[in-house]
Design an enzyme around this catalytic site. Structure first.
Site, mmCIF file in Angstrom:
data_model
loop_
_atom_site.group_PDB
_atom_site.id
_atom_site.type_symbol
_atom_site.label_atom_id
_atom_site.label_comp_id
_atom_site.label_asym_id
_atom_site.label_seq_id
_atom_site.Cartn_x
_atom_site.Cartn_y
_atom_site.Cartn_z
ATOM 1 N N GLY A 46 2.263 14.394 23.445
ATOM 2 C CA GLY A 46 3.040 15.602 23.287
ATOM 3 C C GLY A 46 3.458 15.696 21.762
ATOM 4 O O GLY A 46 3.370 14.777 21.060
ATOM 5 N N GLN A 51 8.073 18.344 14.477
ATOM 6 C CA GLN A 51 7.442 16.888 13.985
ATOM 7 C C GLN A 51 6.632 16.937 12.979
ATOM 8 O O GLN A 51 6.187 16.053 11.996
ATOM 9 C CB GLN A 51 6.886 16.247 15.125
ATOM 10 C CG GLN A 51 8.065 15.824 16.319
ATOM 11 C CD GLN A 51 7.325 14.965 17.415
ATOM 12 O OE1 GLN A 51 6.881 15.492 18.337
ATOM 13 N NE2 GLN A 51 7.292 13.842 17.297
ATOM 14 N N CYS A 94 8.046 7.737 20.730
ATOM 15 C CA CYS A 94 7.989 9.051 19.948
ATOM 16 C C CYS A 94 7.352 8.948 18.640
ATOM 17 O O CYS A 94 7.516 7.721 17.998
ATOM 18 C CB CYS A 94 9.540 9.456 19.632
ATOM 19 S SG CYS A 94 9.805 10.992 18.806
ATOM 20 N N LEU A 95 6.536 9.896 18.353
ATOM 21 C CA LEU A 95 5.489 9.582 17.001
ATOM 22 C C LEU A 95 6.639 9.458 15.762
ATOM 23 O O LEU A 95 6.117 9.207 14.769
ATOM 24 C CB LEU A 95 4.549 10.692 17.035
ATOM 25 C CG LEU A 95 3.538 10.601 18.124
ATOM 26 C CD1 LEU A 95 2.691 11.757 18.252
ATOM 27 C CD2 LEU A 95 2.537 9.321 18.105
ATOM 28 N N HIS A 136 11.198 15.691 26.808
ATOM 29 C CA HIS A 136 11.182 15.045 25.458
ATOM 30 C C HIS A 136 10.926 16.091 24.344
ATOM 31 O O HIS A 136 11.455 15.872 23.530
ATOM 32 C CB HIS A 136 10.115 13.928 25.873
ATOM 33 C CG HIS A 136 9.867 13.086 24.417
ATOM 34 N ND1 HIS A 136 10.287 11.945 24.154
ATOM 35 C CD2 HIS A 136 9.399 13.441 23.063
ATOM 36 C CE1 HIS A 136 9.995 11.521 22.784
ATOM 37 N NE2 HIS A 136 9.448 12.415 22.313
ATOM 38 N N GLU A 137 9.616 16.909 24.557
ATOM 39 C CA GLU A 137 9.321 17.782 23.647
ATOM 40 C C GLU A 137 10.629 18.839 23.383
ATOM 41 O O GLU A 137 10.776 19.212 22.490
ATOM 42 C CB GLU A 137 7.880 18.369 23.657
ATOM 43 C CG GLU A 137 6.942 17.503 24.179
ATOM 44 C CD GLU A 137 6.842 16.539 22.772
ATOM 45 O OE1 GLU A 137 7.260 16.596 21.831
ATOM 46 O OE2 GLU A 137 6.260 15.425 23.195
ATOM 47 N N HIS A 140 13.318 17.902 21.337
ATOM 48 C CA HIS A 140 13.056 18.081 19.809
ATOM 49 C C HIS A 140 13.444 19.325 19.486
ATOM 50 O O HIS A 140 13.766 19.506 18.453
ATOM 51 C CB HIS A 140 11.340 17.744 19.675
ATOM 52 C CG HIS A 140 10.984 16.190 19.552
ATOM 53 N ND1 HIS A 140 11.543 15.534 18.402
ATOM 54 C CD2 HIS A 140 10.127 15.564 20.175
ATOM 55 C CE1 HIS A 140 11.060 14.147 18.640
ATOM 56 N NE2 HIS A 140 10.087 14.204 19.505
HETATM 57 O O1 GNR Z 1 2.973 10.285 22.586
HETATM 58 C C1 GNR Z 1 4.081 10.347 23.236
HETATM 59 N N1 GNR Z 1 4.169 9.578 24.597
HETATM 60 C C2 GNR Z 1 5.380 9.556 25.438
HETATM 61 C C3 GNR Z 1 5.493 8.869 26.195
HETATM 62 C C4 GNR Z 1 6.590 8.729 27.020
HETATM 63 C C5 GNR Z 1 7.674 9.825 26.963
HETATM 64 C C6 GNR Z 1 7.288 10.761 26.028
HETATM 65 C C7 GNR Z 1 6.184 10.693 25.107
HETATM 66 S S1 GNR Z 1 6.221 11.784 24.011
HETATM 67 C C8 GNR Z 1 5.301 11.131 22.533
HETATM 68 C C9 GNR Z 1 4.973 11.928 21.550
HETATM 69 C C10 GNR Z 1 6.062 12.462 20.765
HETATM 70 O O2 GNR Z 1 6.589 11.759 20.203
HETATM 71 N N2 GNR Z 1 6.300 13.803 21.209
HETATM 72 O O3 GNR Z 1 7.484 14.122 20.577
HETATM 73 NI NI NI Z 2 8.896 12.491 20.071
#
Ligand code: GNR
Ligand code: NI
Length: 175
Positions: A46, A51, A94-95, A136-137, A140
């Site tokens: 995601g 980001q 999270c990246l 999660h996204e 953000h």
């Molecule tokens: O790549 C991602 N893996 C992930 C694993 C578990 C819960 C959420 C994520 S999102 C993350 C990529 C990211 O930081 N997206 O904002």
């Molecule tokens: Ni993230």
């Protein structure tokens, strides 16, 4: 489809509330394609526009199994219109917070309303890993990070570690 730089802690842009998108046009579709290329290259499942330093309400996800075909989705101005009472716990990463993983509890299923890349209104029920990633996204887009759900002790420890890395290297927060 250029791969773009992903911003990391402690970049203050990660705390911005992203602005709604007013027009679905070729410029926006180019941004979506850059985000997908950036997400796949990372690799991640995601990515929110902020980001890559674009403060607009746009996210991309692909929660399909690694072995199978790609299932890219792009969600413009997404909104959660229903969440299950049932909860699920996943180990999240999270990246923008590289190499840090912790368990987070969230609603197990969500119904999300959004505009697709053709400008068409859509609704989709997300379950399992997709539900977690969409939430999660969406966080953000509101300047919320998964570490905000952890204890203050754990959160402060992570923030401190990344502040230290940023002081040490060129400020881009790379490990
Ligand atoms: O790549 C991602 N893996 C992930 C694993 C578990 C819960 C959420 C994520 S999102 C993350 C990529 C990211 O930081 N997206 O904002
Ligand atoms: Ni993230």
């Amino acid at each position: 489809m250029p791969v773009r730089d992903i911003i990391t802690l402690p970049d203050p842009k990660l705390r911005l509330v992203s602005k709604p998108i007013e027009r679905v046009d070729d410029d926006l579709r180019r941004l979506i394609d850059d985000m997908l290329a950036t997400m796949y290259e990372a690799p991640g499942i995601g990515l929110a526009a902020i980001q890559i330093a674009e403060p607009v309400r746009l996210l991309v996800v692909d929660a399909a199994p690694k072995e199978g075909p790609r299932a890219p989705m792009s969600l413009i101005n997404p909104e959660i219109v229903w969440s299950s009472d049932e909860r699920n716990t996943y180990e999240e990463g999270c990246l923008s917070i590289p190499e840090y993983y912790e368990e987070v509890e969230r609603p197990a299923s969500v119904r999300v309303r959004y505009i697709d890349r053709d400008g068409k209104a859509q609704e989709q029920l997300a379950e399992g890993l997709l539900a977690t990633v969409v939430q999660h996204e969406l966080d953000h887009l509101n300047g919320v990070l998964f570490i905000d759900y952890l204890s203050k002790l754990k959160r402060d420890r992570v923030i401190k570690k990344f502040a230290k890395i940023a002081r040490r290297d060129d400020g881009k927060g790379r490990l």
